[in-house]
Design an enzyme around this catalytic site. Structure first.
Site, PDB file in Angstrom:
ATOM      1  N   GLY A  67      12.919  70.946  52.683  1.00 41.99           N
ATOM      2  CA  GLY A  67      12.810  69.826  53.610  1.00 41.99           C
ATOM      3  C   GLY A  67      13.982  68.861  53.495  1.00 41.99           C
ATOM      4  N   SER A  68      13.672  67.582  53.652  1.00 41.53           N
ATOM      5  CA  SER A  68      14.732  66.569  53.728  1.00 41.53           C
ATOM      6  C   SER A  68      15.588  66.493  52.476  1.00 41.53           C
ATOM      7  CB  SER A  68      14.106  65.203  53.954  1.00 41.53           C
ATOM      8  OG  SER A  68      13.257  65.242  55.061  1.00 41.53           O
ATOM      9  N   THR A  69      15.113  67.062  51.353  1.00 41.77           N
ATOM     10  CA  THR A  69      15.899  66.935  50.131  1.00 41.77           C
ATOM     11  C   THR A  69      17.215  67.705  50.200  1.00 41.77           C
ATOM     12  OG1 THR A  69      14.598  68.737  49.197  1.00 41.77           O
ATOM     13  CG2 THR A  69      13.957  66.515  48.589  1.00 41.77           C
TER      14      THR A  69
END
Lengths: 591, 98
Positions: free
Chosen positions: A300-302
């Site tokens: 995801g956003s990581t």
């Protein structure tokens, strides 16, 4: 007088002895000699092997010298797994049953219901040998034996104990009943830990004392002690905070990984749900899985900082570049990329701080599939972890030639690829370590692998500057802030794949990953809470507070100074500082 | 010189064999004694080995006991509940380097 004497002498004059008498004596003697020699021949030559064997059977014993299994310790020498002697009480049922008062007393001492023990023995009356206790300490065994109950004996054995219990359970693993590793590092390092039993042939006298023992011997080899890179103090802190957070958020599970970004040493690795390795029943639960290594998930956003780092490295974007994310959604073919909170025309720092999917997708499409892919590749997203841990999950990163526009866009904000928590920690360690990505390790004496360069030192420093925005006012993870320290990090709120395909609406993984102190990071930490079910599910609300507490404690324990005094206000403009590489203290005096 | 020769050749001609017989007897007794001492020492060695084993066991037990008593959860509980301690807050860090 002399006459008489001479007469007497005459009567003693030897007569000739008949020859036959001599022959009789000679032949008798000869016969005796033949018998003796014959018997000697029979014993010494004909039956020799048999007799030697029989003699040895009665006097020569082969003693087994046990080889102890090595201990597992943390980096400061605290024991995580130890072998200790125990006793197993066994009985001859028929003999013990003859004295009911002893059955009662033994049952009491062994914490068994005497009635139940009686039945247990009666059922096995015909057997000659039955264990009537679990492994117990030698002192307790002595107490049982001192009852002098008929037919009750004790047998020494070794049991494996895990003094840290649940705290480091998944990393250490456990041994089976046979004393061999079954899970975790106990299994992975079986060859090093296992001891080899030796033996010694001795001669014993009738009383059983050893009188000679230089016949032949094979020395036993104790297993090596294993030093892990974990620091039990930090591990406990991580375990405690994670467990509290999982309970507070009514989550299915979670994990925390903390690594020394300069050396790649894993200082803490906690997973929930947990299990107590000292309790055999507990071992079968799903808590035995070390989620940080064996579970892959979509990051995801990581991954956005990794994407931005690649964009900066290629020079296509500058730290000051702007990306227009309005109107908050963006169509790529049939896919609509959405932002929960539309941002408008913003710079890279805001894209990270607000975690804009639209911004990330636009950057990814500007770079193109190949550049995005090679950036991820350089941060090790396609490479195994090489931890040697059993059940290590392989990353899934498809080749860019299979990516279309949609795959490129989704990969830019972390979907369509699968990583373990350790992969993220390794990639962020590269940013923390001025672009050099260390190989993560769990064993202090693991072979040293030189770090690989993922990005230039300048880009790594720019990235840390950009990622500080996430924790500052206006960022998604203000709760990750640690008073006195500068923190750089990134949140992730990942929608899990639903059982029936597609993405589930209500099932999330909340992640925060960050580094401390941002100007010269020493520690990289990742917190992931799996399916928080108490309302909040954003990484910045669920995982970030755990990160803050654990990293603050870790920084204090490792004496990492909150270094804000003499550093320039804007590291971006400042000349490159000489890099300090200070190894963490391995041993500190115990107090 | 003459007397010496006499010891061996004259009436004392038995002296050499006698000396040798005596030496043999003494050496035989010495062998017996050495063998006996050897057994005693082997016995002692076995005892010491058993003692070492016992001490190893005790050491493992003591380490376990220490680790159990020093378990962080236990220490934390005692520190917080019995001694009323908390984490340090609002502290100042003083650098020794100017």
């Amino acid at each position: 007088m002399s006459q008489a004497t001479s007469n007497a002498r005459q009567s003693f004059v030897a007569q000739a002895v008949p020859a036959w008498r001599r022959w009789v004596v000679f032949s008798l003697l000869g016969l005796g000699a033949v018998v003796v020699l014959g018997r000697a021949f029979q014993l010494q030559v004909l039956q020799r092997d048999f007799l030697v064997q029989e003699g040895d059977k009665r006097h020569i014993r082969t003693l087994v010298i046990p080889g102890h299994r090595g201990a597992i310790r943390d980096r400061r020498g605290e024991p995580l797994a130890l072998s200790a002697p125990v006793e197993m009480i066994w009985a001859v049922p028929a003999a013990l049953l003859e004295s009911p008062q002893h059955v009662y007393a033994v049952g009491k001492l062994l914490n068994r219901n005497p009635k139940e023990l009686q039945d247990f023995l009666s059922e096995r009356k015909d057997r000659k040998f039955v264990y009537i206790s679990d492994p117990i300490s030698p002192a307790e065994a002595q107490r049982v034996l001192s009852l002098k109950a008929p037919g009750v004996f004790s047998e020494p054995a070794y049991a494996r104990y895990y003094p840290a219990g649940e705290v480091a359970a998944q990393v250490v693993g456990f041994c089976g009943r046979d004393g061999r590793g079954q899970e975790g590092l106990e299994l992975a390092q079986e060859a090093a830990l296992a001891g080899k039993a030796g033996s010694r042939r001795v001669i014993r006298d009738r009383a059983g004392r050893v009188v000679e023992d230089d016949l032949e011997s094979k020395d036993s080899q104790s297993g090596q002690d294993l030093a892990l890179t974990l620091d039990l103090r930090i591990q406990y802190l991580a375990y405690r905070e994670l467990k509290a957070a999982v309970t507070r958020n009514n989550a299915r599970g979670g994990l925390v990984v903390i690594a020394d970004s300069t050396t790649g040493d894993i200082l803490a690795m906690a997973s929930q749900p947990g299990f107590n390795p000292n309790n055999v029943e507990d071992r079968k639960s799903s808590g035995a899985r070390n989620r940080a290594i064996t579970d892959g998930f979509e990051p995801g956003s990581t991954v956005k900082p990794i994407l931005v780092a690649q964009a900066l490295e290629l020079g296509i974007f500058q730290p000051t570049s702007h990306v227009d994310t309005s109107p908050g959604f963006f169509k790529v073919g049939s896919l609509t990329v959405r932002d929960e909170h539309p941002q408008g025309d913003v710079d890279l720092k805001t894209i990270l701080a607000k975690s804009s999917n639209v911004g990330a997708a636009k950057i990814g499409l500007t770079l193109g599939a190949e550049s995005v892919w090679s950036g991820y590749q350089r941060f090790g997203f396609g490479e195994p972890l090489y931890t040697g841990f059993p059940g290590e999950a392989s990353p899934v990163l498809r080749h860019y030639s299979e990516w279309g526009q949609i795959a490129t866009a989704t990969a830019s904000y972390g979907y369509g690829l699968s990583l373990t928590a350790m992969h993220l920690v390794r990639a962020y360690s590269a940013i923390a370590n001025d672009g050099l990505m260390p190989q993560l390790r769990l064993l202090v004496n693991a072979p040293h692998v030189p770090p690989q360069r993922a990005v230039s030192a300048a880009v790594a420093r720019e990235m840390r500057e950009l990622m500080e925005g996430v924790v500052q006012t206006g960022g998604t993870a203000q709760k990750a802030a640690i008073p006195g320290y500068r923190v750089a990090g990134k949140t992730g709120t990942i929608r899990k794949v639903a059982d029936g395909g597609g993405y589930a609406d209500k099932r999330h993984q909340s992640v925060f990953i960050g580094m401390v102190p941002a100007e010269h990071p020493r520690l990289v930490g990742l917190v992931m809470i799996d399916e928080p079910g108490a309302g909040d599910y954003y990484g910045g609300l669920v995982a970030a507070p755990v990160f803050s507490t654990v990293m603050q404690g870790a920084a204090r324990l490792l004496r990492i100074p909150p270094g804000q005094f003499d550093l320039p206000a804007t590291p971006l403009a400042a000349p490159a500082l000489p890099r300090q590489t200070v190894a963490l203290p391995t041993m500190e005096p115990r107090t | 010189m003459r007397r010496l020769r006499e010891l061996f050749e004259g009436r004392g001609g038995m002296l050499l064999p006698l000396t040798l017989i005596l030496a043999v007897v003494i050496s035989a007794l010495a062998v017996v004694r050495t063998k006996h001492e050897n057994r005693g020492l082997v016995n002692e060695l076995t005892r010491q080995r058993a003692e070492k084993e016992r001490l190893d066991m005790e050491w493992a037990q003591l380490q376990l006991e220490e680790a159990t008593l020093a378990h962080h959860a236990r220490v934390e509980k005692i520190a917080r509940e019995q001694l009323g301690m908390t984490e340090p807050h609002d502290y100042a860090v003083v650098s020794s380097k100017p």
